[in-house]
Design an enzyme around this catalytic site. Sequence first.
Site, PDB file in Angstrom:
ATOM      1  N   SER A 138       0.857  -1.184   0.000  1.00  0.00           N
ATOM      2  CA  SER A 138       0.000   0.000   0.000  1.00  0.00           C
ATOM      3  C   SER A 138       0.893   1.234   0.000  1.00  0.00           C
ATOM      4  O   SER A 138       2.120   1.119   0.042  1.00  0.00           O
ATOM      5  CB  SER A 138      -0.905  -0.005   1.230  1.00  0.00           C
ATOM      6  N   LYS A 139       0.241   2.387  -0.013  1.00  0.00           N
ATOM      7  CA  LYS A 139       0.988   3.643  -0.112  1.00  0.00           C
ATOM      8  C   LYS A 139       2.072   3.784   0.960  1.00  0.00           C
ATOM      9  O   LYS A 139       3.104   4.389   0.712  1.00  0.00           O
ATOM     10  CB  LYS A 139       0.020   4.817   0.008  1.00  0.00           C
TER      11      LYS A 139
END
Length: 480
Positions: free
Chosen positions: A253-254
């Site tokens: 994820s980010k």
Amino acid sequence: MTVRVRFAPSPTGYLHIGGARTALYNYLYAKATGGTFVLRIEDTDLERSKAEYEKLQIDDLKWLGLLHDEGPDKPNPKYAPYRQSERTEIYQKHAQELVDKDLAYYDFCTEEELDAMKEKAAAEGRDPVYEGKWKDPAFHQEALDRIAKGEKPAIRFRAPKKSYTLNDKVKGSVTYPENMVGDFVIVRSNGQPVYNFCCVVDDYLMEITHVIRGEDHLNNTVRQLMIYEALGAKIPEFAHVSLLIGHDRQKLSKRHGATSVNLYRSEHYLPEAMCNYLCLLGWSHPTEKDIFDKQDIVEVFSLDRFSASSAMYDLEKFKWVNSEHIKKMDNASLILLIEQEPETEFFRKQSPEWKNACVELLKRYAQFITDFPKLVNELILNDDPEITDPLKEILSWDTTPQILAFIAEETGKVTSEFISEAELNGWMEHVKKIMGVKGKPLFQGVRAALTGHDHGPDLKFLIPLTPVRVLKNRVAHLNK
Ligand code: GLU
């Protein structure tokens, strides 16, 4: 059977590397089998979907060279349109057909009633399932009467009471037990069809033969299998590719850093390197080789080389793959890319022979295209080298001052912009034969005098690329 595969992004953000990997696998499979690669835009979430994201995602796919054969901009009239937002009537028609066959039903339950069902299930410690009265065909006429009065029901699919088994190309046999899912909505009361339904109707009507997508969709698949069956459609082959995870083994994820293709693009990664690296995340080459181009693997790409376990995203490996692609790229293409970089005026002004020799020498040191201007500055144009400890040591040797004096004198005589390899050899010979300096004091001394460094690329390649004015400044700087 002609293979038809699709990449079906939702235009709710930038193209994510996981999405790019899915697109790549579909593209490769289409190319490997002489099939068709379809791009379908899944924009049923009208609030989050944006035309600009669709454009940006397509642009990133093009940059990666993952060109689709059919899509919104390349419609095949047999299957168009390719945006789900333009296919609402098609979904409504198929949902209506399921209602007509009693495979789905009109549902007028309110949010409150549905919430109450959920609460009851939670209190009894079981998963919620739909238990509304509309499930009973006895209420069909009442539903029709309410529709005639202008009320709008949802359409709910009647989930068959049986288990389903999927033979997934990656995960193997996956069994979904009976009662795993209850009856589910396929068209909301506002007329908006839901993802699982649209996806199946489209895959069916677009004659998709293989669905290659992320493992996060495996849970949806049971609902989709039910819908295929209800539509009387042939079920495609499925390949649910493993998740991408970060070093902490959590889903990528980010917070693991850059996850969108466009960021790597702006950081000047090579598209071929990106395809190569993404391909390795969950698929392996039959000869286990790590570095390849899309075209090389088209011949060997198959669905049976996917790994069922999660793939760890490793930026260092990605960088290494990028550097390997730089090494194998032809010089002319590298030159074109380098010249698009800022601060390459000096490079751009040089002769084609100089540029070719420069790229040939520096490509083994560069991880990114952006490294070339840096390397040119550092190795070729820097005339004020830092006096490091190893350099100090070389300068302290008895033989070095004579070498510096000789090089200062010789460079002072040169009137051309560069010296040739032969001239450099002549200087080396002089230091060796006339001045009697041999071995390390010779090589290190001459290197220090000409480059201001104690190590670096082979002098016979580097020095003919270095402007004589820079050589003069360096030696003057060291003589101070
Ligand atoms: N639109 C879905 C997504 O972006 C794709 C689903 C599928 O490939 O079936 O995740």
